[in-house]
Design an enzyme around this catalytic site. Structure first.
Site, mmCIF file in Angstrom:
data_model
loop_
_atom_site.group_PDB
_atom_site.id
_atom_site.type_symbol
_atom_site.label_atom_id
_atom_site.label_comp_id
_atom_site.label_asym_id
_atom_site.label_seq_id
_atom_site.Cartn_x
_atom_site.Cartn_y
_atom_site.Cartn_z
ATOM 1 N N SER A 52 -41.669 -5.629 -9.306
ATOM 2 C CA SER A 52 -40.466 -4.909 -9.755
ATOM 3 C C SER A 52 -40.660 -3.410 -9.562
ATOM 4 C CB SER A 52 -40.244 -5.195 -11.248
ATOM 5 O OG SER A 52 -39.403 -4.229 -11.836
ATOM 6 N N TYR A 64 -41.699 -5.767 -20.187
ATOM 7 C CA TYR A 64 -41.434 -6.127 -18.786
ATOM 8 C C TYR A 64 -42.261 -5.244 -17.859
ATOM 9 C CZ TYR A 64 -38.490 -7.127 -14.661
ATOM 10 O OH TYR A 64 -38.019 -7.495 -13.408
HETATM 11 P P1 NAP Z 1 -32.701 -14.598 -13.267
HETATM 12 O O1 NAP Z 1 -31.374 -14.618 -12.588
HETATM 13 O O2 NAP Z 1 -32.781 -14.376 -14.736
HETATM 14 O O3 NAP Z 1 -33.500 -15.949 -12.884
HETATM 15 C C1 NAP Z 1 -34.781 -16.124 -13.438
HETATM 16 C C2 NAP Z 1 -35.200 -17.538 -13.124
HETATM 17 O O4 NAP Z 1 -36.482 -17.784 -13.715
HETATM 18 C C3 NAP Z 1 -34.238 -18.554 -13.721
HETATM 19 O O5 NAP Z 1 -34.100 -19.651 -12.841
HETATM 20 C C4 NAP Z 1 -34.976 -18.986 -14.970
HETATM 21 O O6 NAP Z 1 -34.644 -20.294 -15.360
HETATM 22 C C5 NAP Z 1 -36.405 -18.983 -14.485
HETATM 23 N N1 NAP Z 1 -37.377 -18.969 -15.584
HETATM 24 C C6 NAP Z 1 -37.444 -18.097 -16.612
HETATM 25 N N2 NAP Z 1 -38.477 -18.401 -17.405
HETATM 26 C C7 NAP Z 1 -39.071 -19.509 -16.882
HETATM 27 C C8 NAP Z 1 -40.188 -20.311 -17.249
HETATM 28 N N3 NAP Z 1 -40.908 -20.042 -18.345
HETATM 29 N N4 NAP Z 1 -40.516 -21.365 -16.464
HETATM 30 C C9 NAP Z 1 -39.781 -21.652 -15.371
HETATM 31 N N5 NAP Z 1 -38.695 -20.939 -14.952
HETATM 32 C C10 NAP Z 1 -38.365 -19.879 -15.722
HETATM 33 O O7 NAP Z 1 -33.598 -13.466 -12.614
HETATM 34 P P2 NAP Z 1 -33.565 -12.812 -11.159
HETATM 35 O O8 NAP Z 1 -32.800 -11.541 -11.231
HETATM 36 O O9 NAP Z 1 -33.231 -13.854 -10.133
HETATM 37 O O10 NAP Z 1 -35.104 -12.419 -11.045
HETATM 38 C C11 NAP Z 1 -36.057 -13.281 -10.460
HETATM 39 C C12 NAP Z 1 -37.369 -12.522 -10.451
HETATM 40 O O11 NAP Z 1 -37.163 -11.246 -9.835
HETATM 41 C C13 NAP Z 1 -37.897 -12.223 -11.852
HETATM 42 O O12 NAP Z 1 -39.305 -12.299 -11.840
HETATM 43 C C14 NAP Z 1 -37.449 -10.777 -12.100
HETATM 44 O O13 NAP Z 1 -38.289 -10.130 -13.027
HETATM 45 C C15 NAP Z 1 -37.608 -10.204 -10.729
HETATM 46 N N6 NAP Z 1 -36.822 -9.005 -10.448
HETATM 47 C C16 NAP Z 1 -35.469 -9.003 -10.613
HETATM 48 C C17 NAP Z 1 -34.769 -7.833 -10.274
HETATM 49 C C18 NAP Z 1 -33.278 -7.709 -10.417
HETATM 50 O O14 NAP Z 1 -32.773 -6.568 -10.321
HETATM 51 N N7 NAP Z 1 -32.546 -8.797 -10.628
HETATM 52 C C19 NAP Z 1 -35.438 -6.736 -9.770
HETATM 53 C C20 NAP Z 1 -36.832 -6.785 -9.672
HETATM 54 C C21 NAP Z 1 -37.511 -7.949 -10.002
HETATM 55 P P3 NAP Z 1 -33.870 -20.519 -16.773
HETATM 56 O O15 NAP Z 1 -32.432 -20.482 -16.434
HETATM 57 O O16 NAP Z 1 -34.368 -21.853 -17.234
HETATM 58 O O17 NAP Z 1 -34.266 -19.409 -17.709
HETATM 59 C C1 GCO Z 2 -33.863 -2.994 -16.056
HETATM 60 C C2 GCO Z 2 -33.690 -3.944 -14.911
HETATM 61 C C3 GCO Z 2 -34.877 -3.828 -13.976
HETATM 62 C C4 GCO Z 2 -34.694 -4.797 -12.830
HETATM 63 C C5 GCO Z 2 -35.830 -4.739 -11.892
HETATM 64 C C6 GCO Z 2 -35.916 -3.416 -11.219
HETATM 65 O O1 GCO Z 2 -33.472 -3.352 -17.162
HETATM 66 O O2 GCO Z 2 -34.357 -1.893 -15.798
HETATM 67 O O3 GCO Z 2 -33.566 -5.275 -15.370
HETATM 68 O O4 GCO Z 2 -36.054 -4.076 -14.658
HETATM 69 O O5 GCO Z 2 -34.640 -6.103 -13.314
HETATM 70 O O6 GCO Z 2 -37.021 -5.131 -12.456
HETATM 71 O O7 GCO Z 2 -36.879 -3.555 -10.185
#
Ligand code: NAP
Ligand code: GCO
Length: 263
Positions: free
Chosen positions: A144, A157
């Protein structure tokens, strides 16, 4: 010839019923990989399998919480029997809790670190022995911006994602000798359910202040889409990246390079 194909490989993407995981897994499927994914929620497994099918991808879904080591070990053994040895692991499953640190309970802090950092440790520990036996593998940890930067309300986080950056470098260091490459992808701000609260329209119909803030901080002047992560993930999963190890590839539209637009 540079080879981005994933033909004949088995890719396990955690938490990939939707969101970033779904986009990454779909792209890996289109590149030829057999797709396996897990989620905690049986309904989401069903929905996920149907959504992959709609894209012409035959995905195998398993109910498993990435923090539950015995369940993870059992799932990996089942996958090896039913689908094949895992060649590519994407540690994507993750949560965030946005609470001012001094108001955050230790339980909440622990839960975020458990899923976002212990989960990738447990998953990687479960797949590495068979990767060694098979002669190599790929591990991609979804880090992230908060692997590098902090901000209000995301202490747990940021601590977890900072730790995940170092876990990535340590797996690369310890298992590179077995032809296992472990790298990270650091998404910028991506429009998924996880960031939906940061993009909610205000009662007067204006954009959320945080939404406007991110646009001013992003040279690309837009939020990322989950599809923006697909190409970088296929690259890191393919033999085109066999000499890339311990690297965090930021896919952030340039946020980390930019001081931000003058207000
Ligand atoms: P999301 O829409 O909240 O999806 C997260 C997924 O992880 C969901 O399918 C969730 O399933 C699953 N999950 C959560 N806890 C779990 C567990 N204990 N065991 C198995 N599955 C679990 O998040 P996203 O935005 O796609 O993010 C995916 C990854 O990218 C995460 O690691 C997040 O930190 C990272 N990320 C996101 C962003 C962003 O801007 N969106 C940016 C940087 C990094 P459930 O529905 O069962 O909870
Ligand atoms: C926040 C956001 C971020 C994104 C992502 C950025 O609250 O600042 O959720 O943490 O999820 O991780 O890279």
């Amino acid at each position: 010839m540079v080879n981005f194909s994933l033909e004949g490989r088995v890719a396990l993407v955690t938490g990939a019923s939707y969101g970033i995981g779904f986009s990454i897994a779909s792209a890996m499927g289109e590149a030829g990989a057999k797709i396996v994914f897990n989620d905690r929620n049986p309904e989401l497994i069903e929905k996920g399998v149907a959504a992959y099918k709609e894209m012409g991808i035959e995905a195998y879904g398993y109910i498993c919480d990435v923090t539950d080591e015995p369940a993870v070990q059992a799932m990996v053994a089942r996958i090896e029997k039913e689908v094949g040895v895992i060649d590519i692991l994407v540690n994507n499953a993750g949560i965030i809790k946005r609470i001012p640190m001094v108001e955050m309970s230790a339980e909440d802090f622990r839960q975020v670190v458990d899923i976002d950092l212990n989960g990738p440790f447990i998953m990687s520990k479960a797949v590495i022995p068979s990767m060694i036996k098979k002669g190599g593998g790929k591990i991609i940890n979804i880090c992230s911006m908060m692997s590098e930067l902090g901000r209000e309300t995301v202490s747990a986080y940021a601590a977890a994602k900072g730790g995940l950056k170092m876990l990535t470098k340590n797996i690369a260091s310890e298992y590179g000798q077995y032809n296992i490459q472990c790298n990270g992808i650091g998404p910028g701000y991506i429009a998924t359910p996880q960031t939906a609260p940061l993009r909610e329209l205000q009662p007067d119909g204006s954009r959320h202040p945080f939404d406007q803030f991110i646009l001013a901080k992003t040279p690309a002047n837009r939020w990322g889409e989950a599809s923006d992560l697909a190409g970088p993930a296929v690259f890191l999963a393919s033999s085109a990246s066999d000499f890339v190890n311990g690297h965090i590839l930021y896919v952030d539209g340039g946020i980390l390079a930019y001081i931000g637009k003058q207000p």
